[in-house]
Design a protein around this motif. Structure first.
Motif: not given
Length: 369
Positions: A36-50, A238-242
């Motif tokens: 979701l982060d590196f390939a799809l560039g998902a919404d940051p709010t979604i990334l925070f939760v997952v 995962m921590s870096e994404i968070l």
């Protein structure tokens, strides 16, 4: 013709069915989060939760492997392993946040971890254990020595704040220098406490309990080390994404950086450990539950916080030990109340309820700040 039944993977084999499902689910969710982060560039709010949910699972996996290594190595080495890796999730999150320049969030997360362990975790543990088992007892002398170390931690937060107020706004260099020196002293104090635990395992909280009951899965030493290394590596990703999604998350929900740091980040990093403490108290192992609560707080105050101060110099993000007045008061209140409960060697459900109420009062204050 007989069909040969396939055996589970060596890592999954010793785990009960629910733990296998949790481990596979954690790995799957972590992979999905990375996509979701590196390939799809998902919404940051979604990334925070997952990413937060992934970190919860990974922290649990790290705890399993550390627990197993501690059982293999013995109580003395096991205590040092638990001290080293007990807060690894929070240390990784805090370091990445510090590297990103989120210094106030890092400091707030340290405060939140201390008060969360001493008020929320200990409070819910005492409440659950008291409702289930009635009056619970533990070694008052050993608990009192841990409380004394917590007082040292509170002093380490109070004195820099008083020094900064006395020195005035133009003395930022002196404040940072003082914080670095105090950080070194706190680490030395924590090292001495570990030496004492190594030499006197019976003089530490939980030292009277049989270690076999907390030995983790029946993994080999090599398997446990492999799980620990892999889980820690994925945890770092995962921590870096968070951390990258913290600021967008704050803006989306209109939260303050202080509230996110004090309440959300410590909960994400330590929830698995918190649930263990409640479970232990529910099974009438109050001394072990206190060992989890007090030990985690001591790790944060005497090791994680000072290490972050020193790492801040390395990464070019100077961080001091000067906390806001509300943070200092919150830590002082948490240490004081938990020490009062520790000194008499007894606990009941009412004390647990009061500890939890104090935490809620502080959480409301940080939310409104």
């Amino acid at each position: 013709m007989t069909v040969e039944r396939r055996r589970p993977l060596p890592i999954l084999g010793p785990l009960p069915p629910w733990a296998r499902l949790a481990l596979v689910g954690t790995l799957g969710l972590s992979l999905a989060t990375a996509v979701l982060d590196f390939a799809l560039g998902a919404d940051p709010t979604i990334l925070f939760v997952v990413s937060a949910v992934s970190i919860l699972g990974l922290a649990w996996v790290v705890g399993l492997s550390t627990e197993r290594l501690g059982a293999i190595a013995g109580p003395q080495v096991g205590g040092i392993l638990n001290a080293t890796f007990g807060n690894i999730a929070e240390l990784i999150i805090a370091f990445l946040a510090l590297q990103a320049g989120l210094v106030e969030v890092v400091k707030a997360s340290l405060t939140g971890s201390i008060i969360g362990n001493l008020l929320l975790v200990l409070g819910v543990s005492v409440l659950a254990g008291g409702l289930r088992n009635g009056l619970q007892t533990f070694d008052a002398r050993v608990a009192g020595s841990n409380a004394a170390l917590l007082v040292l931690a509170a002093i380490g937060l109070l004195v820099p704040a008083v020094f900064a107020a006395s020195a005035g706004p133009g003395a930022s260099g002196a404040v940072t220098e003082e914080s670095v020196l105090i950080a070194v002293v706190l680490i030395v104090g924590y090292g001495l406490s570990l030496v004492y635990q190594f030499q006197h395992p019976q003089g530490t909280l939980g030292g009277h309990e049989p270690s076999a009951e907390h030995g983790g899965p029946a993994w080999s030493a090599r398997g446990a080390i492999g799980v620990l290394v892999v889980a820690a590596a994925i945890l770092a990703v995962m921590s870096e994404i968070l951390v990258d999604s913290i600021e967008p998350f704050i803006e989306t929900f209109g939260l303050s950086a202080m509230f996110v740091g004090v309440i959300l980040i410590p909960t994400i990093g330590n929830l698995a450990e918190h649930l263990v403490a409640v479970q232990l108290a529910f099974r009438d192992r109050m001394e072990f539950a206190m060992a989890v609560s007090f030990g985690s707080s001591l790790q944060v105050a005497l090791f994680v916080a000072p290490v972050l101060v020193l790492l801040g110099l390395v990464v070019g993000q100077p961080m001091n030990l000067v906390f806001t007045p509300l943070e200092v008061v919150a830590v002082g209140v948490a240490v004081g109340i938990s020490a009062l409960i520790a000194f008499d060697g007894e606990s009941n459900w009412l004390e647990g309820a009061l500890l939890t109420i104090v935490y809620v009062i502080l959480a409301i204050s940080f939310f409104e700040l």
